[in-house]
Write a protein that holds these residues in place. Structure first.
Motif, PDB file in Angstrom:
ATOM      1  N   PRO A  13       0.765  -1.209  -0.053  1.00 29.48           N
ATOM      2  CA  PRO A  13      -0.004   0.068   0.059  1.00 29.48           C
ATOM      3  C   PRO A  13       0.926   1.306   0.034  1.00 29.48           C
ATOM      4  CG  PRO A  13      -1.036  -1.575   1.459  1.00 29.48           C
ATOM      5  CD  PRO A  13       0.253  -2.223   1.153  1.00 29.48           C
ATOM      6  N   ALA A  14       1.901   1.269   0.901  1.00 28.33           N
ATOM      7  CA  ALA A  14       2.782   2.496   0.798  1.00 28.33           C
ATOM      8  C   ALA A  14       3.262   2.756  -0.549  1.00 28.33           C
ATOM      9  CB  ALA A  14       3.970   2.423   1.961  1.00 28.33           C
ATOM     10  N   ALA A  15       3.758   1.920  -1.116  1.00 22.99           N
ATOM     11  CA  ALA A  15       4.429   1.927  -2.314  1.00 22.99           C
ATOM     12  C   ALA A  15       3.602   2.349  -3.328  1.00 22.99           C
ATOM     13  CB  ALA A  15       5.264   0.699  -2.969  1.00 22.99           C
ATOM     14  N   GLU A  16       2.419   1.819  -3.527  1.00 24.05           N
ATOM     15  CA  GLU A  16       1.104   2.017  -4.288  1.00 24.05           C
ATOM     16  C   GLU A  16       0.566   3.509  -4.398  1.00 24.05           C
ATOM     17  OE1 GLU A  16      -0.393  -2.524  -3.614  1.00 24.05           O
ATOM     18  OE2 GLU A  16      -1.360  -0.863  -2.763  1.00 24.05           O
ATOM     19  N   ALA A  17       0.783   3.901  -2.905  1.00 22.03           N
ATOM     20  CA  ALA A  17       0.107   5.505  -3.010  1.00 22.03           C
ATOM     21  C   ALA A  17       1.302   6.301  -3.469  1.00 22.03           C
ATOM     22  CB  ALA A  17       0.110   5.484  -1.318  1.00 22.03           C
ATOM     23  N   ARG A  18       2.523   6.017  -3.250  1.00 24.73           N
ATOM     24  CA  ARG A  18       3.684   6.958  -3.787  1.00 24.73           C
ATOM     25  C   ARG A  18       3.411   6.867  -5.289  1.00 24.73           C
ATOM     26  NH1 ARG A  18       7.871   5.410  -6.328  1.00 24.73           N
ATOM     27  NH2 ARG A  18       7.719   3.319  -5.464  1.00 24.73           N
ATOM     28  N   MET A  55       0.786   6.623  -7.016  1.00 19.78           N
ATOM     29  CA  MET A  55      -0.572   7.263  -7.246  1.00 19.78           C
ATOM     30  C   MET A  55      -0.248   8.729  -7.105  1.00 19.78           C
ATOM     31  SD  MET A  55      -3.372   5.741  -8.127  1.00 19.78           S
ATOM     32  CE  MET A  55      -4.796   6.717  -7.468  1.00 19.78           C
ATOM     33  N   ARG A  56       0.402   9.211  -5.913  1.00 14.46           N
ATOM     34  CA  ARG A  56       0.938  10.688  -5.870  1.00 14.46           C
ATOM     35  C   ARG A  56       1.632  11.212  -6.680  1.00 14.46           C
ATOM     36  NH1 ARG A  56       1.455   8.852  -0.417  1.00 14.46           N
ATOM     37  NH2 ARG A  56       3.800   8.767  -0.722  1.00 14.46           N
ATOM     38  N   ALA A  57       2.558  10.244  -7.469  1.00 19.99           N
ATOM     39  CA  ALA A  57       3.305  10.665  -8.726  1.00 19.99           C
ATOM     40  C   ALA A  57       2.442  10.855  -9.941  1.00 19.99           C
ATOM     41  CB  ALA A  57       4.517   9.746  -8.873  1.00 19.99           C
ATOM     42  N   GLY A  58       1.423  10.475  -9.841  1.00 19.25           N
ATOM     43  CA  GLY A  58       0.649  10.621 -11.179  1.00 19.25           C
ATOM     44  C   GLY A  58       0.933   9.529 -12.215  1.00 19.25           C
ATOM     45  N   GLN A  59       1.349   8.397 -11.680  1.00 16.04           N
ATOM     46  CA  GLN A  59       1.933   7.348 -12.514  1.00 16.04           C
ATOM     47  C   GLN A  59       0.812   6.190 -12.651  1.00 16.04           C
ATOM     48  OE1 GLN A  59       5.635   6.802 -10.476  1.00 16.04           O
ATOM     49  NE2 GLN A  59       6.891   7.938 -11.883  1.00 16.04           N
ATOM     50  N   ALA A  60      -0.255   6.277 -11.932  1.00 14.28           N
ATOM     51  CA  ALA A  60      -1.340   5.354 -11.746  1.00 14.28           C
ATOM     52  C   ALA A  60      -2.714   6.013 -11.274  1.00 14.28           C
ATOM     53  CB  ALA A  60      -1.111   4.132 -10.654  1.00 14.28           C
ATOM     54  N   THR A  61      -3.607   5.648 -12.076  1.00 12.95           N
ATOM     55  CA  THR A  61      -5.034   6.691 -11.887  1.00 12.95           C
ATOM     56  C   THR A  61      -5.806   5.854 -11.057  1.00 12.95           C
ATOM     57  OG1 THR A  61      -5.877   5.420 -13.911  1.00 12.95           O
ATOM     58  CG2 THR A  61      -4.683   7.494 -14.481  1.00 12.95           C
TER      59      THR A  61
END
Length: 276
Positions: A76-81, A83-89
């Motif tokens: 989850p922590a890496a996934e959130a990062r 997302m915040r970087a705009g690399q996943a929607t």
């Protein structure tokens, strides 16, 4: 290992970067086969799915680089990062992923108490080698996998960082796939942390020599809960826009991806829990 799926431009083929656990048990292939059949029934021309091998970290890198359309991950922590970087929607929950007992683990112990006993007894056994029992050792896959990260978080929670030492005699660093790690723990009489699917899929010759001290649950507050998430890439590969969106919808469908998870079994036991 984590998973990513993409359909190559101009041809009917696909790629999946798979998690070690879900990949070795066959769930990812069962998912891919069912999705292909689903799309063909809807009128899509047949296509193939090949595999990318990679752990959670590598799969997120594949997604960020635009090499895959979706990635199945457990951090989850890496996934959130990402997302915040705009690399996943989008992130969607798709499923919820130790006979020797020298540390004296008890069934009523919680997981933090168990890890505390392992660390305490392991350190004591290094100082004075026990004569009447095997020494306490913990096998870590030490490979940046979701299971390795989960184990590290538990050790850090109890104030232990055995991997920080040049070489810890009780913390066995064994960077292998789940099945191989489980077999090594069995042969060496070591404690280890393994995902449930890999345990249920392991041969009886391995599991019969091991004891489960704590099984994770689907409770959101359970520190052993390790849910898998599907991340959608920012920009689908050219030509894959519609089918990648269709795959995400299918994954959440009770008659699609969730049905495959709900019915996927090995040795007569369901390996994963569908998304709530």
């Amino acid at each position: 290992m984590t998973e990513g799926m993409t359909i190559q431009k101009g041809v009917a083929s696909g790629y999946v970067s798979r998690t070690v656990g879900a990949g070795q048990t066959g769930l990812v292939q069962a998912w891919a086969d069912a999705f292909i059949q689903h799309m063909v029934v809807k009128g899509h021309r047949p296509f193939q799915v090949a595999w990318y091998m990679g752990d959670t970290t590598e799969s997120l890198a594949f997604l960020s680089a635009g090499d895959v359309d979706v990635a199945l991950t457990y951090n989850p922590a890496a996934e959130a990062r990402v997302m915040r970087a705009g690399q996943a929607t989008k992130i969607i929950l798709c499923w919820l992923d130790p006979k020797s007992n020298p540390a004296g683990l008890a069934d009523e112990d919680d997981i933090l108490t168990m890890f505390s006993k392992i660390a305490s007894c392991g350190n004591a056994d290094v100082a004075t080698l026990p004569e009447s029992r095997p020494p306490t050792r913990f096998l870590s896959r030490f490979d940046k996998s979701a299971t390795n990260i989960k184990e590290s978080l538990i050790f850090a929670t109890i104030g232990q960082v055995p991997w920080a030492l040049d070489y810890s005699k009780w913390y066995h660093q064994y960077p292998r796939f789940p099945r191989e790690a489980l077999q090594a723990a069995s042969l060496l009489s070591e404690y280890t942390l393994i995902d449930k699917g890999a345990w249920l899929d392991a041969p009886k010759s391995i599991t019969s020599t091991l004891k489960i001290f704590k099984m994770g649950s689907d409770d959101a507050d359970d520190p052993l809960l390790n849910p898998a998430h599907l991340l959608c890439g920012k920009e689908p590969l050219p030509g894959n826009e519609s089918i990648s969106k269709e795959f995400v919808t299918w994954v959440l469908s009770r008659d699609g991806g969730q049905k495959v998870i709900e019915k996927f079994s090995k040795n007569g036991k369901i390996l994963y829990s569908k998304a709530p």
